[in-house]
Design an enzyme around this catalytic site. Sequence first.
Site, short mmCIF file in Angstrom:
data_model
loop_
_atom_site.label_atom_id
_atom_site.label_comp_id
_atom_site.label_asym_id
_atom_site.label_seq_id
_atom_site.Cartn_x
_atom_site.Cartn_y
_atom_site.Cartn_z
N ASP A 94 6.84 -8.39 -5.30
CA ASP A 94 7.41 -7.09 -5.29
C ASP A 94 6.75 -5.95 -4.74
O ASP A 94 6.90 -4.81 -5.23
CB ASP A 94 8.00 -6.87 -6.87
CG ASP A 94 7.17 -6.67 -7.61
OD1 ASP A 94 5.81 -7.07 -7.58
OD2 ASP A 94 7.48 -6.34 -8.83
N GLU A 95 5.46 -6.12 -4.39
CA GLU A 95 4.55 -4.87 -4.16
C GLU A 95 3.73 -5.20 -2.77
O GLU A 95 3.21 -6.25 -2.70
CB GLU A 95 3.98 -4.70 -5.48
CG GLU A 95 3.40 -3.42 -5.23
CD GLU A 95 2.75 -2.89 -6.67
OE1 GLU A 95 2.26 -1.66 -6.84
OE2 GLU A 95 2.62 -3.77 -7.52
#
Length: 344
Positions: A94-95
Amino acid sequence: MDAFFASVEQLDYPELRGKPVAVGGNRERGVVAAASYEARKYGVRSAMPSKLAAKKCPALIFVKPRFDRYKEISGKIRQIFLEYTDLVEPLSLDEAFLDVTVNHFGLPSATLIAKEIRQRIKNETGLNASAGISYNKFLAKVASDLNKPNGQAVITPEKAPAFLEKLPIEKFYGIGKVTAEKMKSLGIHNGFDLKQYSLTFLTGRFGKSGLHYYQIVRGIHNSEVKPGRIRKSLGVESTFEKDLMNLQAIQEKLKEKILPEFFRRLERSKARGRTLTLKIKYSDFSVHTRSRTSNEPIPIEGMEAMTLDLALQEDIIEPVRLLGVSLSNLCRSGEPGEQLRIRY
């Protein structure tokens, strides 16, 4: 991504929207992998024991993680990134860091690129993302947390010195809870305090990390965005609903649950490695590890026996709540088994 795992669950299951959701664990045991913003209002956070999370938020809804689904959406987001730049360094599902100095559309503004990418993510996945924009990775990471959820922030070279002086020490990316407490014991509560100490003092107290702290408080971070990050390990672990009381139960869980999933991940990644590690967490939350290192990549067909043998070496003195198996000193299939140096 904003509360990624929990947001995906709320996206796929409308009945969860607007409600406090925790991904992972249950009311009795386990660990929260992600919490929705509704749950965070009650103090629920990732890595929190789920029993404590349930106490903080009695209405908390626990859902099982669906990592295949999270990976599917993460892949779609990654493709959006790659439309703008080849320099994408994933940190997790997610990053990621993006270097848009030179981008595929010749856009002159990183702020506008971030806004456009966030809108693309919203349109194509239904999820919100936040962004941090700055002239180095450290400051971009710090900026990404400033206007969450669904926002973005910019730290320019002109604003950086004053911003960093006011920043609480625990908000510095790379300074964990233990280091923050150690710094506070020295009277270092924010960037201004940190800036008062010399490089000699910081390296004397914090070793090699002292140079990093000395530089980042001055806005210096020269690490490039590296699209080909080398994975250092691959593993699987699981917390059990009921503690395992003896060696036989441990070996059965390893054979029935942990190792099958470990082998599936190993095959998907095509990775091979030379160090196999067994992790055991007891009911008192103490963690023991047993590992074995080979001069050559360990053959998959020999890993089960090796794992069970590592379990035999452990003196089981307390009930066991978690087991994990991991492989490190990795090399890809077909590559020579060159030693990778890993710091623990």
